[in-house]
Design an enzyme around this catalytic site. Structure first.
Site, PDB file in Angstrom:
ATOM      1  N   HIS A 239      74.867   2.038  38.240  1.00  0.00           N
ATOM      2  CA  HIS A 239      74.114   1.906  36.997  1.00  0.00           C
ATOM      3  C   HIS A 239      73.903   3.281  36.365  1.00  0.00           C
ATOM      4  CE1 HIS A 239      72.200  -1.130  34.439  1.00  0.00           C
ATOM      5  NE2 HIS A 239      71.520  -0.099  33.964  1.00  0.00           N
TER       6      HIS A 239
ATOM      7  N   HIS B 258      80.620  -9.105  36.337  1.00  0.00           N
ATOM      8  CA  HIS B 258      79.311  -9.752  36.388  1.00  0.00           C
ATOM      9  C   HIS B 258      79.359 -10.927  35.413  1.00  0.00           C
ATOM     10  CE1 HIS B 258      74.660  -9.187  36.638  1.00  0.00           C
ATOM     11  NE2 HIS B 258      74.967 -10.453  36.355  1.00  0.00           N
TER      12      HIS B 258
ATOM     13  N   GLU C  42      79.298  -9.495  40.867  1.00  0.00           N
ATOM     14  CA  GLU C  42      77.858  -9.329  40.787  1.00  0.00           C
ATOM     15  C   GLU C  42      77.228 -10.554  40.140  1.00  0.00           C
ATOM     16  OE1 GLU C  42      77.061  -5.964  38.342  1.00  0.00           O
ATOM     17  OE2 GLU C  42      77.645  -4.493  39.863  1.00  0.00           O
TER      18      GLU C  42
END
Length: 237
Positions: free
Chosen positions: A190, A43, A70
């Protein structure tokens, strides 16, 4: 089979804390693949507080499994996706000032924006996934914008797991069933860890992929990265 994609952001955070190149983010990614991970996730945030632009470019040249990038789909992110053409682009709704992803997209409110972005990314030959909460309206909205997959945001599941795991997973099962009915691929991520991962997988057996970073890196401090990856893979069997 549910694939394990290892998010290596925290490896980059550790490297950046002292400067230099220890640990070597690229080598860790290659080792994760060698130890059995079926994907690598990054990310790259605009402030480069963990993964840097140059890391993404280097990883794009060497990752042999699925490379998942991401990010919030601003101009910078879109330029990265167009240049790299990863296996998957996962769109998250958080802006650059957010510490970590903390909610899914409102796929109804942002339908026009997401539809245009997803159409562009898919034209580059890249699979799309969008972060959503376990809400069947948001899942239906994800189908409407044309995404290939959704990624269920699992922090609420993880937070409620210790007190009431059946209750914590119930909404996710309903959302996952809706996604399957609509023909959407299904990812999750997550705060998944060695305690709660197997239960999620058992209740949603058709998960395509889980993306795990923070907990996996923390576990690796105790168990070693190779052993840790194998432990996570066993939870997905």
């Amino acid at each position: 089979m549910t694939k394990l994609s290892v998010n290596i952001n925290k490896i980059a955070t550790l490297r950046n804390a002292r400067g230099g190149n220890n640990p070597d983010v690229i080598q860790v990614a290659l080792d994760c693949e060698r130890f059995g991970a079926q994907g690598i996730t990054v990310h790259p945030r605009p402030d480069e507080r963990h993964i840097r632009y140059d890391d993404v470019m280097q990883l794009a040249r060497v990752v042999k499994t699925e490379f998942n990038i991401e990010g919030y789909p601003d101009d910078r992110y879109m330029e990265i996706i167009e240049k790299v053409r990863p296996a998957q682009a996962t769109l998250v709704p958080d802006g650059p000032d957010v510490l970590t992803s903390n909610a899914g997209w409102n796929t109804v409110q942002h339908q026009k924006q997401l539809t245009e972005i997803i159409r562009t990314i898919q034209s580059w030959g890249v699979r799309t996934s969008i972060f959503v909460d376990p809400d069947i309206k948001m899942v239906a909205g994800a189908k409407a914008v044309g995404t290939d997959r959704i990624e269920l945001y699992t922090e609420p599941y993880a937070a409620g797991f210790a007190q009431d795991k059946a209750g914590a997973v119930a909404g996710y099962v309903i959302a996952a069933q809706e996604a399957q009915k609509l023909g959407l691929g299904l990812n999750a991520g997550h705060d998944l860890d060695l305690d709660n991962l197997k239960y999620l997988k058992t209740n949603i057996p058709y998960l395509d992929e889980v993306s795990i970073g923070h907990a996996l890196v923390c576990d690796a401090l105790y168990y070693g990265i190779e052993n840790t990856i194998q432990m996570y893979l066993r939870q997905l069997q």
